[in-house]
Design an enzyme around this catalytic site. Structure first.
Site, mmCIF file in Angstrom:
data_model
loop_
_atom_site.group_PDB
_atom_site.id
_atom_site.type_symbol
_atom_site.label_atom_id
_atom_site.label_comp_id
_atom_site.label_asym_id
_atom_site.label_seq_id
_atom_site.Cartn_x
_atom_site.Cartn_y
_atom_site.Cartn_z
ATOM 1 N N HIS A 116 -15.772 6.203 5.178
ATOM 2 C CA HIS A 116 -14.334 5.975 5.318
ATOM 3 C C HIS A 116 -13.716 7.345 5.569
ATOM 4 C CE1 HIS A 116 -10.411 3.935 4.315
ATOM 5 N NE2 HIS A 116 -10.086 5.222 4.270
ATOM 6 N N ASP A 160 -8.995 0.879 -6.093
ATOM 7 C CA ASP A 160 -9.993 1.519 -5.229
ATOM 8 C C ASP A 160 -11.260 1.858 -5.988
ATOM 9 O OD1 ASP A 160 -9.105 1.582 -2.600
ATOM 10 O OD2 ASP A 160 -7.777 3.270 -2.960
ATOM 11 N N ASN A 185 0.866 -1.176 0.000
ATOM 12 C CA ASN A 185 0.000 0.000 0.000
ATOM 13 C C ASN A 185 0.905 1.229 0.000
ATOM 14 O OD1 ASN A 185 -1.971 1.952 0.394
ATOM 15 N ND2 ASN A 185 -3.073 0.786 1.939
ATOM 16 N N LYS A 200 3.534 0.902 3.009
ATOM 17 C CA LYS A 200 3.239 -0.125 4.000
ATOM 18 C C LYS A 200 3.182 -1.468 3.299
ATOM 19 C CE LYS A 200 -0.158 -1.441 7.532
ATOM 20 N NZ LYS A 200 -1.423 -1.079 8.206
ATOM 21 N N GLU A 222 -7.271 -2.747 4.346
ATOM 22 C CA GLU A 222 -7.104 -2.891 2.903
ATOM 23 C C GLU A 222 -6.042 -3.937 2.560
ATOM 24 O OE1 GLU A 222 -8.092 1.736 1.719
ATOM 25 O OE2 GLU A 222 -6.302 1.219 2.864
ATOM 26 N N ARG A 231 -2.063 -1.996 -4.070
ATOM 27 C CA ARG A 231 -3.224 -1.119 -4.057
ATOM 28 C C ARG A 231 -2.968 0.044 -5.024
ATOM 29 N NH1 ARG A 231 -4.703 3.648 0.073
ATOM 30 N NH2 ARG A 231 -6.669 4.256 -0.876
ATOM 31 N N GLY A 284 -10.731 9.584 6.924
ATOM 32 C CA GLY A 284 -9.335 9.729 7.283
ATOM 33 C C GLY A 284 -8.828 11.030 6.711
ATOM 34 N N SER A 285 -7.527 11.130 6.503
ATOM 35 C CA SER A 285 -6.987 12.334 5.860
ATOM 36 C C SER A 285 -7.602 12.520 4.480
ATOM 37 C CB SER A 285 -5.465 12.223 5.749
ATOM 38 O OG SER A 285 -4.876 12.223 7.033
ATOM 39 N N GLY A 286 -7.906 11.405 3.833
ATOM 40 C CA GLY A 286 -8.767 11.387 2.664
ATOM 41 C C GLY A 286 -10.076 10.755 3.098
#
EC number: 2.7.2.1
Length: 414
Positions: free
Chosen positions: A212, A152, A9, A16, A401, A96, A214-216
């Site tokens: 969902h 995605d 990812n 990650k 994910e 991803r 988060g920062s996005g």
């Protein structure tokens, strides 16, 4: 045959990786992450079983490729990680990729699929570049290991035509792939499967409004196990504001912001072309532009440090409410659950409480104690609903994910 699957990812500033045993369901073996690639100092997080390790790195890792190679070397050289001692222990590498265009499912990388994805980089230069750089590296340095790309956008291939179509000249739109795609789909796939199992319902009979956050951030309306609408659009910029993203604004705004909107941004490179408009709306907006911080936990507090922090929180709440109302109507009021996920959705009790209180008219009610406590580390889905209310259940789902990619890779190729 090799027994492990590697899930990758990659973002612009972090990479990650997670190794999984090639089983059904997958079993996590080790997890490693490098952050701060574009904003040093770079830091490493590493977990193998119950062993956790963190450190700041002295090595200069300036690209996602550098970070990926460092992580592989670090994991392969760990004498305690016997299941992954070399590339020969890998069966597949799962990547991803944010934007998959019209791909409705994952694809194995070959010359044809790679060429197609490279063309899509113009649609999503800020989002696909990092992931595809690592895909290119794997093709060059690990050619014997199949790379599988998960998108995605694929989860949203079920969007109806009237939802995905923008009211512009359709010849131009179709020639350039200009339509709503939607994103965070790997996460939504994990959440749908996990929540349906928790509710003991078949996925095809499950209706959800999933956030969902988060920062996005994005929201998705799921009807009978299929995405029927989502807040993001042609790119992840549309919809909700994020840490540095504006979310949906008047399309003319950026041209009043600067007369250089159409010029290339200084952040552009030979390989990645970014307009000044994209740079402003994706990197210089959001709650950071309002407050100076990207950390939402500094904004979602009972006594905000400034009026700007208070305003930022109110804006996020307002925009989320707009989509909840929209999707509740589109689902005909038949909603099994409102689901909070993503780093902020999973951790911010104040945001969950505020949104739930403002959704009382929909029959939403939460248990304050359960909400404040949040989910345990090993609790994939937590119910924070209050009693058997008339409205939808309120759930927290700790999305994964990495696992979702390995899960589908293992099922398709076992």
């Amino acid at each position: 045959m090799a027994k492990t699957v590697l899930s990758v990812n990659a973002g612009s500033s972090s990479v990650k990786i997670t190794f999984y045993a090639f089983k059904n369901p997958p079993r996590a073996i080790a997890d490693a992450q490098i952050s701060g690639i574009t904003a040093p100092p770079t830091a490493l997080k590493y977990q193998r079983g119950s062993v956790k390790h963190k450190e700041k790195l002295q090595e200069k890792l300036s690209t996602p490729q550098d970070a990926f190679k460092y992580l592989l070397k670090r994991c392969f050289s760990d004498p305690e990680l016997s299941e992954v001692a070399s590339e020969g222990d890998l069966a597949y590498i799962c990547h991803r990729v944010v934007h998959g265009g019209d791909y409705p499912d994952s694809v194995e990388i070959n010359d044809e699929t790679m060429s197609h994805l490279e063309k899509l980089e113009e649609l999503a230069p800020l989002h696909n570049f990092s992931a595809l750089e690592i895909v290119r590296l794997c093709r060059k340095e690990l050619p014997s290991i199949p790379s599988i790309t998960f998108f995605d956008s694929a989860f949203h291939h079920t969007l109806p035509d009237h939802v995905r179509t923008y009211p512009i000249d359709q010849q131009v739109a179709k020639a350039n792939g200009l339509r709503k795609y939607g994103f965070h789909g790997i996460s939504y796939s994990f959440i749908l499967r996990s929540v349906a199992e928790f509710l003991q319902k078949p996925q095809e009979k499950t209706n959800l409004i999933v956030m969902h956050l988060g920062s996005g951030a994005s929201i998705c309306a799921i009807k009978e196990g299929k995405s029927i609408d989502t807040s993001m659009g042609l790119t992840p910029l549309a919809g909700l504001p994020g840490a540095t993203r504006s979310g949906s604004v008047d399309p003319s705004l950026v041209f009043h912001y600067t007369n250089e909107a159409g010029n290339l941004s200084p952040a552009s490179t030979k390989e990645m072309h970014i307009s000044t408009a994209e740079e402003i709306l994706n990197k210089k907006s959001g709650w950071k532009a309002l407050t100076g911080t990207t950390d939402f936990s500094e904004i979602a507090v009972e006594n905000p440090p400034s009026e700007a922090h208070k305003l930022a929180f109110q804006i996020v709440v307002d925009r989320i409410l707009g989509f909840i109302g929209n999707y509740y109507v589109k689902l005909g009021g038949e909603v099994d659950a409102l689901v909070f996920a993503g780093g902020i959705g999973e951790k911010s009790a104040m945001l969950r409480r505020t949104l739930s209180e403002k959704c009382k008219c929909l029959g939403v009610a939460i248990d304050s104690q359960a909400n404040d406590k949040g989910p345990e580390d090993d609790e994939t889905v937590k119910d924070i609903s209050k009693g058997a209310g008339k409205g939808p259940r309120t759930l927290i789902c700790q999305t994964n994910e990495q696992f979702e990619m390995a899960y589908h890779c293992n099922r398709a190729r076992s």
